[in-house]
Design a protein around this motif. Sequence first.
Motif, mmCIF file in Angstrom:
data_model
loop_
_atom_site.group_PDB
_atom_site.id
_atom_site.type_symbol
_atom_site.label_atom_id
_atom_site.label_comp_id
_atom_site.label_asym_id
_atom_site.label_seq_id
_atom_site.Cartn_x
_atom_site.Cartn_y
_atom_site.Cartn_z
ATOM 1 N N ASP A 49 23.570 31.000 21.697
ATOM 2 C CA ASP A 49 24.103 29.801 22.633
ATOM 3 C C ASP A 49 24.429 29.939 23.969
ATOM 4 N N GLU A 50 24.478 31.237 24.361
ATOM 5 C CA GLU A 50 24.994 31.605 25.689
ATOM 6 C C GLU A 50 24.003 32.256 26.580
ATOM 7 N N ARG A 51 22.887 32.505 26.056
ATOM 8 C CA ARG A 51 21.835 33.157 26.864
ATOM 9 C C ARG A 51 20.913 32.529 27.876
ATOM 10 N N GLU A 83 20.853 37.388 30.276
ATOM 11 C CA GLU A 83 22.242 37.596 30.377
ATOM 12 C C GLU A 83 22.993 36.593 29.679
ATOM 13 N N VAL A 84 24.333 36.897 29.573
ATOM 14 C CA VAL A 84 25.245 36.020 28.701
ATOM 15 C C VAL A 84 25.926 35.225 29.697
ATOM 16 N N SER A 85 26.073 33.915 29.528
ATOM 17 C CA SER A 85 26.677 33.042 30.545
ATOM 18 C C SER A 85 28.020 32.723 30.381
ATOM 19 N N ALA A 86 28.784 33.198 29.552
ATOM 20 C CA ALA A 86 30.170 33.122 29.239
ATOM 21 C C ALA A 86 30.812 34.235 28.728
ATOM 22 N N VAL A 87 32.188 34.054 28.897
ATOM 23 C CA VAL A 87 32.970 35.343 28.337
ATOM 24 C C VAL A 87 34.040 34.574 27.771
ATOM 25 N N VAL A 88 34.492 35.564 26.660
ATOM 26 C CA VAL A 88 35.830 35.081 25.844
ATOM 27 C C VAL A 88 36.985 34.630 26.764
ATOM 28 N N SER A 89 37.450 33.474 26.509
ATOM 29 C CA SER A 89 38.549 33.197 27.465
ATOM 30 C C SER A 89 39.959 33.660 27.088
ATOM 31 N N THR A 90 40.748 34.049 28.192
ATOM 32 C CA THR A 90 41.992 34.673 28.186
ATOM 33 C C THR A 90 42.887 33.851 27.307
ATOM 34 N N ARG A 91 42.693 32.488 27.038
ATOM 35 C CA ARG A 91 43.478 31.776 26.111
ATOM 36 C C ARG A 91 43.220 32.010 24.726
ATOM 37 N N ASN A 92 41.934 32.334 24.639
ATOM 38 C CA ASN A 92 41.800 32.414 23.007
ATOM 39 C C ASN A 92 42.119 33.816 22.650
ATOM 40 N N VAL A 93 42.287 34.558 23.532
ATOM 41 C CA VAL A 93 42.674 35.948 23.141
ATOM 42 C C VAL A 93 44.184 35.985 22.886
ATOM 43 N N GLN A 94 45.052 35.304 23.921
ATOM 44 C CA GLN A 94 46.422 35.205 23.670
ATOM 45 C C GLN A 94 46.571 34.542 22.448
ATOM 46 N N VAL A 109 34.240 60.397 31.016
ATOM 47 C CA VAL A 109 34.870 59.613 30.373
ATOM 48 C C VAL A 109 34.219 58.106 29.512
ATOM 49 N N ASN A 110 33.147 57.727 30.372
ATOM 50 C CA ASN A 110 32.376 56.797 29.904
ATOM 51 C C ASN A 110 30.853 56.967 30.794
ATOM 52 N N GLN A 111 29.817 56.470 30.569
ATOM 53 C CA GLN A 111 28.527 56.618 30.596
ATOM 54 C C GLN A 111 28.619 56.047 32.365
ATOM 55 N N PRO A 112 28.525 56.885 33.418
ATOM 56 C CA PRO A 112 28.357 56.356 34.623
ATOM 57 C C PRO A 112 26.817 55.632 34.797
ATOM 58 N N TYR A 113 27.123 54.622 35.787
ATOM 59 C CA TYR A 113 26.009 53.722 35.850
ATOM 60 C C TYR A 113 25.850 53.172 37.395
ATOM 61 N N LEU A 114 24.751 52.744 37.623
ATOM 62 C CA LEU A 114 24.364 52.226 39.057
ATOM 63 C C LEU A 114 24.516 50.862 39.630
ATOM 64 N N GLY A 115 25.415 50.428 39.668
ATOM 65 C CA GLY A 115 25.739 49.024 39.774
ATOM 66 C C GLY A 115 25.848 47.987 38.547
ATOM 67 N N CYS A 116 25.130 48.148 37.709
ATOM 68 C CA CYS A 116 25.153 47.378 36.329
ATOM 69 C C CYS A 116 25.172 48.341 35.351
ATOM 70 N N ARG A 117 25.959 47.908 34.230
ATOM 71 C CA ARG A 117 26.054 49.012 33.080
ATOM 72 C C ARG A 117 24.606 49.452 32.325
ATOM 73 N N GLU A 118 23.554 48.577 32.497
ATOM 74 C CA GLU A 118 22.359 48.954 31.863
ATOM 75 C C GLU A 118 21.712 49.909 32.549
ATOM 76 N N PHE A 119 22.129 50.317 33.761
ATOM 77 C CA PHE A 119 21.274 50.922 34.829
ATOM 78 C C PHE A 119 22.052 52.321 34.720
ATOM 79 N N ALA A 120 22.044 53.144 33.667
ATOM 80 C CA ALA A 120 22.658 54.473 33.294
ATOM 81 C C ALA A 120 22.322 55.329 34.608
ATOM 82 N N ALA A 121 23.075 56.376 34.966
ATOM 83 C CA ALA A 121 22.874 57.240 36.030
ATOM 84 C C ALA A 121 23.004 58.762 35.317
#
Length: 217
Positions: free
Chosen positions: A97-99, A70-81, A145-157
């Motif tokens: 670097d974030e795995r 998994e990736v341990s970080a997300v793009v910060s809101t401040r950087n987006v702004q 509209v988007n692929q349904p999933y079972l809790g986590c997006r990688e678990f497609a339904a």
Amino acid sequence: MTSFCLEVSGPFACFTRPEMKVERVSYDVMTPSAARSIFESVLWKPAIRWRVHRIEVLKPFRWINLRRNEVSAVVSTRNVQQAMAAGSGTLGLYIEDERQQRAGYFLRDVAYRIHADLSLAPGGTEPLMKYTEMFTRRASKGQCVNQPYLGCREFAAAFSLVTADTPPATPIGETRELGWMLHDLDFTRPSDPQPRFFNAKLDKGVVQVPPFEEARG
């Protein structure tokens, strides 16, 4: 108000318990919020609301331990702004670097029938029949509209619309207490949504979901 039923299934599912801070551990049964998101993946409009009221478990519980990257970080809101203000910027994440590896205790080989009511949002003026027909048409064709999933997006339904002509399905015969389960998030304060819980019980393979107003924070 109109009721619909979808049958959903998949090889894996994880409806994460919020009290597990490090590793992912699934609830025994799909949560109402996860069920709602599947209906919304087929049809979502600001003018409508979905309320899940019944979840039927069609296959016996099976579990699996998995370790995933998994990736341990997300793009910060401040950087987006800053990028929006400047008109350009670097918003990427370097996976190497974030795995991080996280273990999980997931459900496997799951199938449910989920029941929900479709209604107009407060202030809605268009006829409910318009959205009823849209959902029926889209669900019958397998459109979303988007692929349904079972809790986590990688678990497609996989999903299908249950109608009067659909062969009946028998829930598992198990009855037991499931404890406090996440119902959904309360967006009364959009900047600080709060989780709401209900005391769930599996009764002959069926979980009856109370109205959101009866859930506790």
